[in-house]
Design a protein around this motif. Structure first.
Motif, PDB file in Angstrom:
ATOM      1  N   ALA A 149      32.056 -17.559  44.098  1.00 40.93           N
ATOM      2  CA  ALA A 149      31.664 -16.207  44.494  1.00 40.93           C
ATOM      3  C   ALA A 149      30.276 -16.279  45.119  1.00 40.93           C
ATOM      4  N   ILE A 150      30.216 -16.053  46.416  1.00 43.09           N
ATOM      5  CA  ILE A 150      28.944 -16.117  47.147  1.00 43.09           C
ATOM      6  C   ILE A 150      28.538 -14.706  47.538  1.00 43.09           C
ATOM      7  N   PRO A 151      27.418 -14.225  47.081  1.00 45.48           N
ATOM      8  CA  PRO A 151      27.004 -12.860  47.413  1.00 45.48           C
ATOM      9  C   PRO A 151      26.551 -12.754  48.866  1.00 45.48           C
ATOM     10  N   TYR A 152      26.552 -11.506  49.365  1.00 51.54           N
ATOM     11  CA  TYR A 152      26.082 -11.259  50.719  1.00 51.54           C
ATOM     12  C   TYR A 152      24.572 -11.510  50.807  1.00 51.54           C
ATOM     13  N   VAL A 153      24.152 -12.186  51.854  1.00 54.11           N
ATOM     14  CA  VAL A 153      22.714 -12.285  52.132  1.00 54.11           C
ATOM     15  C   VAL A 153      22.224 -10.949  52.691  1.00 54.11           C
ATOM     16  N   ILE A 154      22.980 -10.434  53.673  1.00 52.33           N
ATOM     17  CA  ILE A 154      22.729  -9.093  54.188  1.00 52.33           C
ATOM     18  C   ILE A 154      24.041  -8.335  54.080  1.00 52.33           C
ATOM     19  N   LYS A 155      24.149  -7.442  53.130  1.00 51.24           N
ATOM     20  CA  LYS A 155      25.405  -6.754  52.857  1.00 51.24           C
ATOM     21  C   LYS A 155      25.674  -5.684  53.911  1.00 51.24           C
ATOM     22  N   PRO A 156      26.896  -5.665  54.503  1.00 49.84           N
ATOM     23  CA  PRO A 156      27.240  -4.575  55.416  1.00 49.84           C
ATOM     24  C   PRO A 156      27.219  -3.235  54.693  1.00 49.84           C
ATOM     25  N   GLU A 157      26.777  -2.200  55.384  1.00 50.08           N
ATOM     26  CA  GLU A 157      26.652  -0.893  54.751  1.00 50.08           C
ATOM     27  C   GLU A 157      28.015  -0.323  54.351  1.00 50.08           C
ATOM     28  N   ALA A 158      29.071  -0.669  55.112  1.00 46.72           N
ATOM     29  CA  ALA A 158      30.392  -0.096  54.848  1.00 46.72           C
ATOM     30  C   ALA A 158      31.122  -0.778  53.699  1.00 46.72           C
ATOM     31  N   ILE A 159      30.587  -1.858  53.178  1.00 50.21           N
ATOM     32  CA  ILE A 159      31.281  -2.627  52.143  1.00 50.21           C
ATOM     33  C   ILE A 159      30.478  -2.587  50.845  1.00 50.21           C
ATOM     34  N   VAL A 160      31.171  -2.173  49.777  1.00 51.36           N
ATOM     35  CA  VAL A 160      30.601  -2.212  48.436  1.00 51.36           C
ATOM     36  C   VAL A 160      31.499  -3.115  47.604  1.00 51.36           C
ATOM     37  N   PRO A 161      31.008  -4.260  47.142  1.00 50.54           N
ATOM     38  CA  PRO A 161      31.853  -5.177  46.367  1.00 50.54           C
ATOM     39  C   PRO A 161      32.523  -4.478  45.195  1.00 50.54           C
ATOM     40  N   VAL A 178      34.693  -2.051  45.451  1.00 54.26           N
ATOM     41  CA  VAL A 178      35.160  -0.714  45.855  1.00 54.26           C
ATOM     42  C   VAL A 178      35.994  -0.860  47.127  1.00 54.26           C
ATOM     43  N   ALA A 179      37.223  -0.366  47.102  1.00 52.65           N
ATOM     44  CA  ALA A 179      38.123  -0.498  48.243  1.00 52.65           C
ATOM     45  C   ALA A 179      37.708   0.426  49.379  1.00 52.65           C
ATOM     46  N   THR A 180      37.965  -0.030  50.607  1.00 53.50           N
ATOM     47  CA  THR A 180      37.726   0.762  51.805  1.00 53.50           C
ATOM     48  C   THR A 180      39.050   0.971  52.509  1.00 53.50           C
ATOM     49  N   TYR A 181      39.270   2.180  53.025  1.00 50.74           N
ATOM     50  CA  TYR A 181      40.534   2.528  53.664  1.00 50.74           C
ATOM     51  C   TYR A 181      40.317   2.781  55.151  1.00 50.74           C
ATOM     52  N   TYR A 182      41.251   2.284  55.961  1.00 52.09           N
ATOM     53  CA  TYR A 182      41.198   2.469  57.405  1.00 52.09           C
ATOM     54  C   TYR A 182      42.524   3.059  57.885  1.00 52.09           C
ATOM     55  N   SER A 188      57.597   3.084  64.746  1.00 53.38           N
ATOM     56  CA  SER A 188      56.161   3.322  64.705  1.00 53.38           C
ATOM     57  C   SER A 188      55.815   4.090  63.440  1.00 53.38           C
ATOM     58  N   CYS A 189      54.697   3.712  62.798  1.00 52.59           N
ATOM     59  CA  CYS A 189      54.332   4.357  61.530  1.00 52.59           C
ATOM     60  C   CYS A 189      52.822   4.436  61.383  1.00 52.59           C
ATOM     61  N   PRO A 190      52.247   5.645  61.290  1.00 59.10           N
ATOM     62  CA  PRO A 190      50.818   5.787  60.962  1.00 59.10           C
ATOM     63  C   PRO A 190      50.583   5.388  59.506  1.00 59.10           C
ATOM     64  N   VAL A 191      49.565   4.588  59.257  1.00 55.23           N
ATOM     65  CA  VAL A 191      49.343   4.048  57.917  1.00 55.23           C
ATOM     66  C   VAL A 191      47.865   4.128  57.532  1.00 55.23           C
ATOM     67  N   LEU A 192      47.630   3.966  56.247  1.00 48.06           N
ATOM     68  CA  LEU A 192      46.296   3.751  55.687  1.00 48.06           C
ATOM     69  C   LEU A 192      46.274   2.340  55.098  1.00 48.06           C
ATOM     70  N   VAL A 193      45.304   1.540  55.537  1.00 50.13           N
ATOM     71  CA  VAL A 193      45.201   0.153  55.102  1.00 50.13           C
ATOM     72  C   VAL A 193      44.086   0.041  54.075  1.00 50.13           C
ATOM     73  N   LYS A 194      44.428  -0.400  52.880  1.00 45.17           N
ATOM     74  CA  LYS A 194      43.447  -0.598  51.816  1.00 45.17           C
ATOM     75  C   LYS A 194      42.863  -1.995  51.936  1.00 45.17           C
ATOM     76  N   THR A 195      41.548  -2.087  52.005  1.00 45.93           N
ATOM     77  CA  THR A 195      40.879  -3.382  52.141  1.00 45.93           C
ATOM     78  C   THR A 195      39.843  -3.541  51.048  1.00 45.93           C
ATOM     79  N   ARG A 231      39.263  -7.571  53.596  1.00 44.58           N
ATOM     80  CA  ARG A 231      40.595  -8.176  53.540  1.00 44.58           C
ATOM     81  C   ARG A 231      41.645  -7.113  53.240  1.00 44.58           C
ATOM     82  N   PRO A 232      42.603  -6.867  54.159  1.00 45.64           N
ATOM     83  CA  PRO A 232      43.681  -5.901  53.883  1.00 45.64           C
ATOM     84  C   PRO A 232      44.572  -6.395  52.747  1.00 45.64           C
ATOM     85  N   ILE A 233      44.805  -5.543  51.761  1.00 49.25           N
ATOM     86  CA  ILE A 233      45.611  -5.942  50.610  1.00 49.25           C
ATOM     87  C   ILE A 233      46.789  -5.010  50.357  1.00 49.25           C
TER      88      ILE A 233
END
Length: 385
Positions: free
Chosen positions: A78-90, A92-96, A106-113, A117-119
């Motif tokens: 587990a290597i921590p961020y040197v400079i953490k992106p503002e949109a990513i909180v370790p 906590v999932a992010t949805y796109y 065709s299907c509109p979707v929400l991707v949980k990352t 990494r999309p999961i």
């Protein structure tokens, strides 16, 4: 202290040459196997264990020994961020919001990352077409992102090249070739359409060939012949009280299954206020499909009898019956179905999965004779899939 006899001895049993003591001494460095331990002990008997418990113990013991002996546990750092992106909180999932296009589906979707990494993929509830629904293919689409066999770089004749080399090769071929063909599936993306249009404006020798492995050209040609519109009509399964499908798996693979499944569910759900009558569904097919498994009645015909079944139903509804090579059981069922359809004009929907233009022309004629156009299907919002 006891006197030593014949060398060194330890304890009374060693001195008196006790048989069990000597046997244990010989096997001091031998480790009994799990099978021998269980067989010689009375643990299972005393605990009242049965044969199933014995097999469980054996399976766990052998499995644990195999894992411990032959499997190396991978090291995860587990290597921590040197400079953490503002949109990513370790943690906590992010949805796109995104869209998955597979063929014409065709299907509109929400991707949980998680940390980029999309999961997991779920439907987008804000979509007016799918209303948050998905299909099995959409749910499994996330696996293709982790496919080790995916191309990681462009290739020319199987050899790896850079993007700049690929661009120069393509530009050279476009300038020198007298005729260039772009082979593609049906394109739903407006951006891709504009890009191809810009390419054709610059290079007059470029032509686009559209090919779909599962084609609906029969429906397109039939609608162009009957109505002058080469499009797929808008099907409204939620407004149909009688649904007759000739080998069209509209809940699984046919045209827009996610959209149709939502409409179908609405028509099958009894509501005292909006929908007091559940729709009736008849599937005419030769093998079990996802749609057929949900039908109220399945009429079995051979694959070679699909066209004959459509022609027979058309004859029974319009009164122009003709001789068809259809089995007697199917004729009896379709004859009874024709009576129900004629008794409820404008409330049915007839569809077919056939890619034969003649079959689709008959389907159009049946829907027209029953007054379905403008009620359960229309061209006001045609499907471009």
């Amino acid at each position: 202290m006891s006197n030593k006899i014949e060398g060194i001895w330890i304890g009374e049993k060693d001195l008196t040459k006790d048989e069990q003591f000597l046997l244990d001494a010989q096997q001091e460095l031998k480790s009994p196997s799990l099978v021998e331990t269980i067989a010689e002990s009375n643990v299972l008997k005393e605990s009242g264990a049965n044969r199933r418990d014995f097999l469980k113990m054996m399976g766990f013991g052998i499995g644990a020994a195999t894992v411990a002996a032959g499997c190396d546990i991978p090291i995860k750092r587990a290597i921590p961020y040197v400079i953490k992106p503002e949109a990513i909180v370790p943690g906590v999932a992010t949805y796109y919001a995104s869209t998955i296009v597979s063929g014409g589906d065709s299907c509109p979707v929400l991707v949980k990352t998680r940390e980029g990494r999309p999961i997991k993929i779920e439907g987008n509830n804000l979509s007016s077409m799918t209303h948050g629904g998905t299909s099995a293919r959409v749910q499994a689409a996330v696996l293709s992102l982790y496919d080790v066999n995916r191309l990681k770089h462009p290739t020319v004749d199987g050899d790896e090249v850079s993007w700049s080399e690929l661009d120069s090769t393509v530009l050279k071929m476009l300038a020198q070739s007298k005729g260039v063909r772009i082979v593609t599936h049906t394109i739903l993306s407006p951006t891709a359409h504009r890009a191809i249009g810009a390419l054709r404006e610059k290079y007059n020798n470029v032509e686009v060939v559209t090919y779909d492995p599962v084609s609906c050209a029969g429906i397109l040609e039939a609608n162009e012949s009957c109505f002058g519109d080469r499009v797929i009509p808008q099907y409204r399964f939620d407004k149909a009280e009688f649904i007759v499908s000739f080998n069209a798996d509209f809940l699984g693979t046919w045209i827009s299954p996610i959209e149709y499944a939502h409409q179908y569910a609405q028509g099958r759900k009894i509501d005292d206020v909006h929908n007091a009558i559940m729709s009736k569904h008849v599937q005419v097919e030769s093998q079990m499909s996802l749609t057929g498994s949900n039908a109220d009645n399945r009429i079995l015909v051979k694959p070679s009898e699909q066209g004959a079944a459509i022609a027979f139903l058309f004859g029974e509804i319009t009164g122009t019956s003709a001789t068809t090579s259809l089995n007697d059981a199917a004729k009896k069922a379709l004859r009874a179905l024709a009576g129900q359809l004629k008794a409820n004009p404008g409330k049915s929907l007839i569809i077919s999965g056939s890619n034969n233009t003649a079959d689709q022309v008959l389907v159009n004629a049946i829907n027209d004779a029953l007054g379905n156009y403008g009620n359960t299907l229309s061209f006001s919002s045609a499907s471009l899939q």
